[in-house]
Design an enzyme around this catalytic site. Sequence first.
Site, PDB file in Angstrom:
ATOM      1  N   GLU A  90      10.585  -2.458 -20.679  1.00  0.00           N
ATOM      2  CA  GLU A  90      10.072  -1.609 -21.035  1.00  0.00           C
ATOM      3  C   GLU A  90      10.554  -0.545 -21.279  1.00  0.00           C
ATOM      4  O   GLU A  90      10.071  -0.001 -21.121  1.00  0.00           O
ATOM      5  CB  GLU A  90       8.509  -1.228 -19.431  1.00  0.00           C
ATOM      6  N   CYS A  96       5.616  -4.455 -16.474  1.00  0.00           N
ATOM      7  CA  CYS A  96       6.401  -5.701 -15.582  1.00  0.00           C
ATOM      8  C   CYS A  96       5.461  -6.833 -16.108  1.00  0.00           C
ATOM      9  O   CYS A  96       6.011  -7.941 -15.459  1.00  0.00           O
ATOM     10  CB  CYS A  96       6.496  -5.549 -14.168  1.00  0.00           C
ATOM     11  N   HIS A 109       5.036  -9.261  -7.670  1.00  0.00           N
ATOM     12  CA  HIS A 109       5.703  -8.217  -7.788  1.00  0.00           C
ATOM     13  C   HIS A 109       6.300  -7.605  -7.066  1.00  0.00           C
ATOM     14  O   HIS A 109       4.987  -6.877  -6.453  1.00  0.00           O
ATOM     15  CB  HIS A 109       5.319  -7.857  -9.337  1.00  0.00           C
TER      16      HIS A 109
HETATM   17  P1  HMG Z   1       4.159   8.474  -1.014  1.00  0.00           P
HETATM   18  O1  HMG Z   1       3.719   9.290  -1.789  1.00  0.00           O
HETATM   19  O2  HMG Z   1       5.697   8.775  -1.537  1.00  0.00           O
HETATM   20  O3  HMG Z   1       4.400   7.659  -0.199  1.00  0.00           O
HETATM   21  O4  HMG Z   1       4.412   7.329  -2.958  1.00  0.00           O
HETATM   22  P2  HMG Z   1       3.414   8.009   0.943  1.00  0.00           P
HETATM   23  O5  HMG Z   1       2.852   9.028   1.787  1.00  0.00           O
HETATM   24  O6  HMG Z   1       2.142   6.482   0.499  1.00  0.00           O
HETATM   25  O7  HMG Z   1       4.419   7.334   1.866  1.00  0.00           O
HETATM   26  C1  HMG Z   1       4.418   5.465   2.187  1.00  0.00           C
HETATM   27  C2  HMG Z   1       4.850   4.487   3.341  1.00  0.00           C
HETATM   28  O8  HMG Z   1       5.795   5.197   4.296  1.00  0.00           O
HETATM   29  C3  HMG Z   1       3.114   5.007   4.188  1.00  0.00           C
HETATM   30  O9  HMG Z   1       2.713   3.464   4.654  1.00  0.00           O
HETATM   31  C4  HMG Z   1       3.875   5.962   5.620  1.00  0.00           C
HETATM   32  O10 HMG Z   1       2.611   5.767   5.802  1.00  0.00           O
HETATM   33  C5  HMG Z   1       5.301   5.667   5.191  1.00  0.00           C
HETATM   34  P3  HMG Z   1       1.958   2.730   3.973  1.00  0.00           P
HETATM   35  O11 HMG Z   1       0.393   3.534   4.450  1.00  0.00           O
HETATM   36  O12 HMG Z   1       2.257   2.410   2.347  1.00  0.00           O
HETATM   37  O13 HMG Z   1       1.884   1.221   5.081  1.00  0.00           O
HETATM   38  N1  HMG Z   1       6.056   6.771   6.026  1.00  0.00           N
HETATM   39  C6  HMG Z   1       6.638   6.692   7.096  1.00  0.00           C
HETATM   40  N2  HMG Z   1       7.232   5.822   8.170  1.00  0.00           N
HETATM   41  C7  HMG Z   1       8.196   5.761   8.954  1.00  0.00           C
HETATM   42  N3  HMG Z   1       8.944   6.991   8.670  1.00  0.00           N
HETATM   43  C8  HMG Z   1       8.415   7.997   8.977  1.00  0.00           C
HETATM   44  C9  HMG Z   1       6.552   8.009   7.068  1.00  0.00           C
HETATM   45  N4  HMG Z   1       6.616   8.845   6.802  1.00  0.00           N
HETATM   46  C10 HMG Z   1       5.635   7.775   5.276  1.00  0.00           C
HETATM   47  N5  HMG Z   1       8.450   9.190   8.767  1.00  0.00           N
HETATM   48  C11 HMG Z   1       4.540   5.655  -3.367  1.00  0.00           C
HETATM   49  C12 HMG Z   1       4.486   6.169  -2.374  1.00  0.00           C
HETATM   50  C13 HMG Z   1       4.900   4.185  -3.611  1.00  0.00           C
HETATM   51  C14 HMG Z   1       3.183   5.488  -3.721  1.00  0.00           C
HETATM   52  C15 HMG Z   1       5.592   6.541  -4.917  1.00  0.00           C
HETATM   53  O14 HMG Z   1       7.132   6.318  -4.415  1.00  0.00           O
HETATM   54  C16 HMG Z   1       5.016   6.003  -6.540  1.00  0.00           C
HETATM   55  O15 HMG Z   1       4.324   6.833  -7.106  1.00  0.00           O
HETATM   56  N6  HMG Z   1       5.766   5.151  -7.204  1.00  0.00           N
HETATM   57  C17 HMG Z   1       5.380   4.142  -8.028  1.00  0.00           C
HETATM   58  C18 HMG Z   1       4.911   3.462  -8.443  1.00  0.00           C
HETATM   59  C19 HMG Z   1       4.573   2.330  -7.618  1.00  0.00           C
HETATM   60  O16 HMG Z   1       5.757   1.487  -7.665  1.00  0.00           O
HETATM   61  N7  HMG Z   1       3.319   1.630  -7.598  1.00  0.00           N
HETATM   62  C20 HMG Z   1       3.267  -0.055  -6.898  1.00  0.00           C
HETATM   63  C21 HMG Z   1       2.686  -0.687  -7.853  1.00  0.00           C
HETATM   64  S1  HMG Z   1       1.905  -0.719  -9.696  1.00  0.00           S
HETATM   65  C22 HMG Z   1       3.102  -2.014 -10.125  1.00  0.00           C
HETATM   66  O17 HMG Z   1       3.650  -2.266  -9.109  1.00  0.00           O
HETATM   67  C23 HMG Z   1       4.128  -1.672 -11.359  1.00  0.00           C
HETATM   68  C24 HMG Z   1       5.233  -1.047 -11.120  1.00  0.00           C
HETATM   69  O18 HMG Z   1       6.141  -2.245 -11.078  1.00  0.00           O
HETATM   70  C25 HMG Z   1       4.849  -0.193 -12.712  1.00  0.00           C
HETATM   71  C26 HMG Z   1       5.020  -2.092 -14.335  1.00  0.00           C
HETATM   72  O19 HMG Z   1       3.912  -2.098 -14.035  1.00  0.00           O
HETATM   73  O20 HMG Z   1       5.484  -1.525 -15.207  1.00  0.00           O
HETATM   74  C27 HMG Z   1       5.082   0.187 -10.883  1.00  0.00           C
END
Ligand code: HMG
Length: 373
Positions: free
Chosen positions: A78, A110, A222
Site C-alpha cells: 500500500e 495490509c 496482523h
Molecule cells: P491513542 O489515542 O494515542 O492511544 O491511539 P490510547 O489513548 O488509546 O492509548 C493506548 C494505550 O495506552 C491504552 O491502552 C491506554 O490505556 C494506554 P488500552 O486501553 O488500549 O489497553 N496508556 C498508558 N499505558 C501506560 N502508561 C501510560 C498510558 N497512557 C495511556 N501513561 C492508536 C492509539 C493505536 C489508536 C493510534 O496510535 C492509531 O490510530 N494508530 C493507527 C491505527 C491502528 O494502528 N489501528 C489498529 C487496527 S487497524 C489495522 O491493523 C490496519 C492497519 O495496519 C492499516 C492497514 O490495514 O493498512 C493500521
Amino acid sequence: MIGIDKLGCYVPKTVLPLTTLAHARGVDPDKYTQGIGQKEMAMVSHNEDVVTMACEAAHTILSDEDKALIDMVLFATETGLDYSKAASIYALDVLGLPASTRAIELKQACYASTGAMFLAMDYVRSHPTKKVLVLSSDIAWYGFESAGEVTQGAGAIAMLISMNPRLGAIKEGKKTVRNEKDFYRPLYSKVPVVDGKLSIECYQDMLKEVQDHHPRLYTCFHLPFANMAKKANQVMTHPMDEQHLSVVKELGSRVGNIYNGSLYLSLLSVLMHAKEDLRGETIGMFAYGSGAMAEFFTITLKEDYKSGLNMESLKAIDQDRIELSMHEYESLMNHYENKEYSASLDLSTYVKPYQTFVLDRATSGHRTYKKLK
Ligand code: HMG
C-alpha cells in the site's frame, strides 16, 4: 500439499526508540512502551524503498534453482511507487528472475499479502512444477505528531509458494469483507486518514466473525502495534496465556507496523522465539486489512520447517541497529517524503556496508536500482 516453501524478511537497520519519540512529543514513555507495547520502530534509510526492502527479503531465501522455477511475482503493497507500473517489475529485474515471469502489484491495505498468497496457491495448483514469489513491502508513514506516529514501521517479507513446501502447508479458513471507513489513503493525501478507535473495533469484530474456535498453542495476528495482539487475543474463544502472547508479538515490538508483512513477521516471531518443539504444529493466522478485509487460516509446520528459513538473516534483524535521534528521524522522514514525490534523484552517496540492494537514482520518475554484492 501447497504452502509456504520459504519465508524471508528484511527490516531497515535504522530505528527510532519509542522512548525518544515519547520525550519529544511530551508523552509518558510508558504509554508507548507499555500501553502500545512498542520498543522501537524501523524507519527506511535514504536509499531504501519498498523495492529494495522486498529484494533484500527475497535475497535471503532464493537459490538459483528457486529463481529458475519462479513463474510469477506478486507484489503486495500500500506504499506503491507508481499508479501504473508494478513494483514487481523493478524487483524482478534487480533479483535476476526469468523474463518469462508474470509480474503484478496488488493492493488491499495490509491484507493484499494474504490475498496474494491464496492466489499464488491456486496458480501453483494449476502449474504444479512452478513456484510463485509473493513479496510484501511497506513503509507505514502517518506523519509527524499524528495519532498514528507511534505505530509506524517499515519492512518486507518474501514468501515462496510451492507444492510440497519446506516450511508449512496452508489451509484455508473463513474470510469476510465490509465497506468500512477505518483507514484509507485517498489519492490527494501523502498519509492515511485514520479513525484509530474504529479501526480497532473493525479488526476485533471481524476476527470474532472469522476465527475457527479451535484451541491452539499459537495464533499469529496482523500486528499494527505489539499490543494489538492483546486486543486480538481478548476476542478469541480460546485465548493464549501471557507467555505465548509475548512470543507472538516479540519481533513486532522491535519493528513496528510493516503493513502487508506484519502477520508474517508475527509468524517469524513464533518460529524464532517459541520454547516448544513446533514440528507438526498447526498455527492460527489472522490477516486484516483496513477498509476492510479479514481472513483466518492455518499453517501446519513441516518436520523440517527450519530448512525454509534463513536463520542467520533472521537473527541479524536484531543486530547492529542504528538508533536515530529525533533530529535524524525527522530529517530521514522529510527526505522520504521528498524522495517519493521527486522525479529526479541521485542517492549514490548514501550506500551502507550492510546493504545488498539500493535505490541509486531516478530519472524522469523512472527508478534505477543496484545490486551491490
Ligand atoms: P491513542 O489515542 O494515542 O492511544 O491511539 P490510547 O489513548 O488509546 O492509548 C493506548 C494505550 O495506552 C491504552 O491502552 C491506554 O490505556 C494506554 P488500552 O486501553 O488500549 O489497553 N496508556 C498508558 N499505558 C501506560 N502508561 C501510560 C498510558 N497512557 C495511556 N501513561 C492508536 C492509539 C493505536 C489508536 C493510534 O496510535 C492509531 O490510530 N494508530 C493507527 C491505527 C491502528 O494502528 N489501528 C489498529 C487496527 S487497524 C489495522 O491493523 C490496519 C492497519 O495496519 C492499516 C492497514 O490495514 O493498512 C493500521
